[in-house]
Design a protein around this motif. Structure first.
Motif, PDB file in Angstrom:
ATOM      1  N   GLU A 252      36.971 -10.582 -37.839  1.00  0.00           N
ATOM      2  CA  GLU A 252      35.540 -10.869 -37.726  1.00  0.00           C
ATOM      3  C   GLU A 252      35.047 -10.888 -36.284  1.00  0.00           C
ATOM      4  O   GLU A 252      33.870 -10.624 -36.039  1.00  0.00           O
ATOM      5  N   LYS A 253      35.939 -11.199 -35.311  1.00  0.00           N
ATOM      6  CA  LYS A 253      35.514 -11.303 -33.917  1.00  0.00           C
ATOM      7  C   LYS A 253      36.450 -10.489 -33.025  1.00  0.00           C
ATOM      8  O   LYS A 253      37.669 -10.613 -33.120  1.00  0.00           O
ATOM      9  N   ILE A 254      35.854  -9.669 -32.152  1.00  0.00           N
ATOM     10  CA  ILE A 254      36.617  -8.895 -31.172  1.00  0.00           C
ATOM     11  C   ILE A 254      36.012  -9.099 -29.792  1.00  0.00           C
ATOM     12  O   ILE A 254      34.808  -8.897 -29.603  1.00  0.00           O
ATOM     13  N   SER A 260      38.625  -2.474 -15.146  1.00  0.00           N
ATOM     14  CA  SER A 260      37.450  -1.851 -14.539  1.00  0.00           C
ATOM     15  C   SER A 260      37.773  -0.627 -13.702  1.00  0.00           C
ATOM     16  O   SER A 260      36.965   0.294 -13.587  1.00  0.00           O
ATOM     17  N   TYR A 261      38.971  -0.567 -13.103  1.00  0.00           N
ATOM     18  CA  TYR A 261      39.299   0.529 -12.197  1.00  0.00           C
ATOM     19  C   TYR A 261      40.122   1.626 -12.872  1.00  0.00           C
ATOM     20  O   TYR A 261      40.576   2.549 -12.206  1.00  0.00           O
ATOM     21  N   LYS A 262      40.300   1.555 -14.201  1.00  0.00           N
ATOM     22  CA  LYS A 262      41.044   2.578 -14.915  1.00  0.00           C
ATOM     23  C   LYS A 262      40.321   2.930 -16.210  1.00  0.00           C
ATOM     24  O   LYS A 262      39.616   2.092 -16.781  1.00  0.00           O
ATOM     25  N   PRO A 263      40.496   4.161 -16.697  1.00  0.00           N
ATOM     26  CA  PRO A 263      39.907   4.524 -17.989  1.00  0.00           C
ATOM     27  C   PRO A 263      40.486   3.657 -19.103  1.00  0.00           C
ATOM     28  O   PRO A 263      41.701   3.566 -19.250  1.00  0.00           O
ATOM     29  N   SER A 264      39.625   3.004 -19.867  1.00  0.00           N
ATOM     30  CA  SER A 264      40.066   2.105 -20.923  1.00  0.00           C
ATOM     31  C   SER A 264      39.367   2.464 -22.223  1.00  0.00           C
ATOM     32  O   SER A 264      38.232   2.947 -22.221  1.00  0.00           O
ATOM     33  N   LYS A 265      40.043   2.192 -23.325  1.00  0.00           N
ATOM     34  CA  LYS A 265      39.473   2.545 -24.616  1.00  0.00           C
ATOM     35  C   LYS A 265      39.989   1.594 -25.679  1.00  0.00           C
ATOM     36  O   LYS A 265      41.150   1.192 -25.659  1.00  0.00           O
ATOM     37  N   ILE A 266      39.105   1.246 -26.608  1.00  0.00           N
ATOM     38  CA  ILE A 266      39.485   0.403 -27.730  1.00  0.00           C
ATOM     39  C   ILE A 266      39.048   1.084 -29.019  1.00  0.00           C
ATOM     40  O   ILE A 266      37.952   1.644 -29.109  1.00  0.00           O
ATOM     41  N   SER A 267      39.921   1.064 -30.015  1.00  0.00           N
ATOM     42  CA  SER A 267      39.638   1.668 -31.314  1.00  0.00           C
ATOM     43  C   SER A 267      39.699   0.582 -32.379  1.00  0.00           C
ATOM     44  O   SER A 267      40.724  -0.100 -32.523  1.00  0.00           O
ATOM     45  N   PHE A 268      38.595   0.418 -33.105  1.00  0.00           N
ATOM     46  CA  PHE A 268      38.539  -0.606 -34.154  1.00  0.00           C
ATOM     47  C   PHE A 268      37.635  -0.163 -35.310  1.00  0.00           C
ATOM     48  O   PHE A 268      37.011  -0.982 -35.979  1.00  0.00           O
ATOM     49  N   ASP A 269      37.568   1.131 -35.552  1.00  0.00           N
ATOM     50  CA  ASP A 269      36.657   1.668 -36.558  1.00  0.00           C
ATOM     51  C   ASP A 269      36.950   1.164 -37.970  1.00  0.00           C
ATOM     52  O   ASP A 269      36.050   1.119 -38.814  1.00  0.00           O
ATOM     53  N   SER A 270      38.191   0.804 -38.246  1.00  0.00           N
ATOM     54  CA  SER A 270      38.539   0.354 -39.592  1.00  0.00           C
ATOM     55  C   SER A 270      38.181  -1.107 -39.860  1.00  0.00           C
ATOM     56  O   SER A 270      38.344  -1.579 -40.985  1.00  0.00           O
ATOM     57  N   CYS A 271      37.695  -1.816 -38.844  1.00  0.00           N
ATOM     58  CA  CYS A 271      37.373  -3.250 -38.989  1.00  0.00           C
ATOM     59  C   CYS A 271      35.968  -3.402 -39.562  1.00  0.00           C
ATOM     60  O   CYS A 271      35.019  -3.804 -38.859  1.00  0.00           O
ATOM     61  N   ARG A 272      35.812  -3.107 -40.823  1.00  0.00           N
ATOM     62  CA  ARG A 272      34.492  -3.059 -41.443  1.00  0.00           C
ATOM     63  C   ARG A 272      33.860  -4.432 -41.615  1.00  0.00           C
ATOM     64  O   ARG A 272      32.650  -4.540 -41.791  1.00  0.00           O
ATOM     65  N   ASN A 273      34.634  -5.492 -41.567  1.00  0.00           N
ATOM     66  CA  ASN A 273      34.101  -6.844 -41.738  1.00  0.00           C
ATOM     67  C   ASN A 273      33.729  -7.509 -40.416  1.00  0.00           C
ATOM     68  O   ASN A 273      33.486  -8.716 -40.370  1.00  0.00           O
ATOM     69  N   LEU A 274      33.697  -6.741 -39.345  1.00  0.00           N
ATOM     70  CA  LEU A 274      33.398  -7.287 -38.021  1.00  0.00           C
ATOM     71  C   LEU A 274      32.015  -7.919 -37.985  1.00  0.00           C
ATOM     72  O   LEU A 274      31.030  -7.334 -38.434  1.00  0.00           O
ATOM     73  N   ARG A 275      31.962  -9.151 -37.410  1.00  0.00           N
ATOM     74  CA  ARG A 275      30.703  -9.883 -37.312  1.00  0.00           C
ATOM     75  C   ARG A 275      30.279 -10.168 -35.876  1.00  0.00           C
ATOM     76  O   ARG A 275      29.100 -10.393 -35.618  1.00  0.00           O
TER      77      ARG A 275
END
Length: 564
Positions: A252-254, A260-275
């Motif tokens: 529910e929470k991310i 900040s000084y490097k390319p960063s990425k987060i993947s959470f597309d499957s977290c459909r219940n995110l609030r």
């Protein structure tokens, strides 16, 4: 009669758990019952700070020995009679590297004793690791903390997970909360392995953890992290990891803070219940794109809270959502125009430290919407606030505006007497802000107070002004000046005006409008209250000065001006 001391021990423990730590310790002097209650209080905290101060003038090894004896005795009070420890905190902060290494065997013993006492919450905090020497770390052994009762584990500082944690037999079957900050792993897969053997985990915090490279005898920040198959996971706080993949259906929470000084990425597309989603230090080329905003609320139909901190964004941002209730933007410096179409939004907070303020407007919004703006500006640029407030649409939702002002040497040359806000053409009617909060006026000389106040009042007419009386916020001199200013204005003493504004006989002020007066001529009355005693009314300047003189440097008192 003392009926409280006769209560069951569990209730006395509950009373102690609701008190600040210092007050809980003071109860030991009340009676023998309270002293015994404190000795068996199941929330146990051991910190070296007090011992180092107490023995600082004695022999070098005496503070360490006294501290180790003290810690052992406190734990034996629980271990010998078989009492339960609900929470055990061990904080080692002021000792040197050599002292820490001498204490590690005792730390092993203390953690083992706590585990045998069915500890539920275990917190171990050591100084942050800075040197490229893993030998300075405390090696955490699985057998020391692998208690079946353990449901909350918090580790911070120079703590090292060796390769023993890759053993499948290491399981935390009851662990619900895991928090790791600045800890070191011998293997890059150790954290994923550890998390996968926590079937009941609900909350994970992972901040700036390291991976040790034995070939280079150095360590670096963790580069990747994957969370898969955690059915009970409800929230994560990940910072300092370049690539993160979260596949948790019930999360529910991310909270994700990128490097900040490097390319960063987060993947959470499957977290459909995110609030609730918070992103920090994200760059426009990786996440915050126009397409990302357009698809965000369709991907996560239950998202109610969105917070973007220090994120690089497009010049023009459109946020459209029927379910969003809270929106926070903090120091998104590249944004120039923000359009919000959120009919159910109830709270919008905007933080910015800079000079080029964006334009913010609401298309559809709830009548219950509260907007709070927090700005950190240099006084020479305060005239821009008038334009900012005017183009804020609709203005009625701007509940409060908080300002922090602190000029530096680079901007003093821009803030001269002739650079007065009245040199800028006034626009009428002047917008009204319900509540102006002056959070900080530091480093501003008293001879600049008139210009500062002129700039503030020229931009809008605040209904109330609140100031925090604290040496690090607003000085007594500024509060006294702000109090005397409207009082003298009320008596038609316009000493604050520039020379070309002073009214001559038979002539009206050139800065007044036929439908609206400038703030100096439009001012009618002021009421001042202080929070020193439940918002007591300030009668006069002598009364205010007596309140200010009685305050110490540690007091934090609010002074409120209600203007008409």
């Amino acid at each position: 009669m003392d009926h409280i001391s006769g209560l069951p021990e569990t209730i006395l423990h509950d009373i102690l758990s609701r008190l600040p730590k210092k007050d809980a310790i003071k109860t030991s002097v009340l009676s023998k019952t309270w002293r015994e209650t404190l000795y068996t209080f199941p929330i146990l905290s051991i910190c070296d700070r007090g011992f180092i101060r107490k023995f600082s003038k004695r022999k070098e090894n005496q503070p360490i020995k006294a501290f180790l004896d003290h810690g052992k005795q406190r734990l034996l009070r629980f271990s010998d009679p078989g009492l339960v420890i609900k929470e055990f905190s061990l904080i080692l902060s002021l000792t040197s590297f050599v002292d820490l290494q001498r204490m590690y065997p005792d730390v092993d013993q203390w953690l083992k004793l706590a585990s045998e006492c069915s500890v539920q919450t275990l917190k171990l905090c050591l100084p942050t690791l800075k040197e490229d020497d893993p030998c300075l770390c405390y090696i955490l052994h699985p057998g020391v903390i692998e208690a079946r009762s353990l449901n909350n584990l918090v580790l911070k500082g120079r703590i090292r997970f060796d390769k023993e944690f890759l053993n499948p037999s290491v399981k935390f079957s009851s662990l619900c909360v895991l928090s790791l900050c600045y800890v070191l792993f011998d293997d890059k897969g150790a954290i994923n392995h550890l998390i996968s053997y926590c079937p009941r985990i609900e909350q994970i915090t992972l901040k700036w953890c390291y991976i040790y490279n034995p070939s280079r005898t150095k360590f670096s920040f963790m580069k990747s992290l994957g969370m898969h198959g955690l059915q009970n996971l409800k929230g994560v706080d990940i910072q300092g990891v370049e690539k993160v993949c979260i596949d948790a259906p019930n999360i529910e929470k991310i909270y994700y803070g990128a490097v900040s000084y490097k390319p960063s990425k987060i993947s959470f597309d499957s977290c459909r219940n995110l609030r609730a989603l918070t992103l920090m230090n994200m760059k426009i080329e990786f996440v915050i794109t126009n397409e990302w905003f357009l698809n965000l609320f369709s991907k996560f139909p239950f998202l109610e809270s969105l917070e973007l901190i220090e994120c690089s964004m497009f010049d023009i941002i459109n946020i459209e959502s029927g379910q969003l209730k809270a929106l926070v933007l903090s120091n998104c410096s590249t944004m120039e125009l923000l359009e919000i179409d959120t009919p159910n939004l109830s709270s919008f907070r905007y933080y910015f430290a800079g000079d080029d303020l964006p334009s913010i407007s609401f298309r559809q919004c709830s009548s219950q919407l509260e907007v709070n703006v927090h700005l950190h500006m240099f006084p020479p640029f305060l005239y821009q606030l008038g334009k900012f407030v005017k183009q804020f649409k609709p203005q009625k939702f701007l509940t409060s505006l908080s300002l922090s002002m602190r000029p530096d040497d680079d901007h003093y040359h821009d803030w001269e007497e002739e650079d007065d806000p009245y040199s800028f053409p006034a626009t009428f009617p002047v917008p009204i802000i319900k509540h102006l909060v002056i959070r900080s006026v530091r480093g501003i000389k008293s001879n600049k107070y008139p210009l500062l106040v002129n700039r503030l009042f020229h931009s809008w007419y605040p209904e109330t002004i609140s100031l925090s009386l604290n040496p690090s916020h607003c000085s007594k001199a500024f509060i006294e000046f702000l109090y005397l200013m409207p009082m003298k204005t009320k008596k038609q003493s316009l000493y604050l005006m520039p020379m070309d504004m002073k009214r001559e006989k038979g002539k009206s002020c050139s800065y007044c409008h036929h439908k609206s007066k400038c703030w100096l001529h439009g001012f009618k009355d002021v009421k001042v209250t202080s929070s020193v005693k439940d918002d007591v009314n300030v009668v006069d300047f002598v009364h205010l000065k007596s309140i200010l003189d009685r305050l110490s440097s540690s007091d934090n008192i609010n002074i409120t001006f209600r203007l008409k």
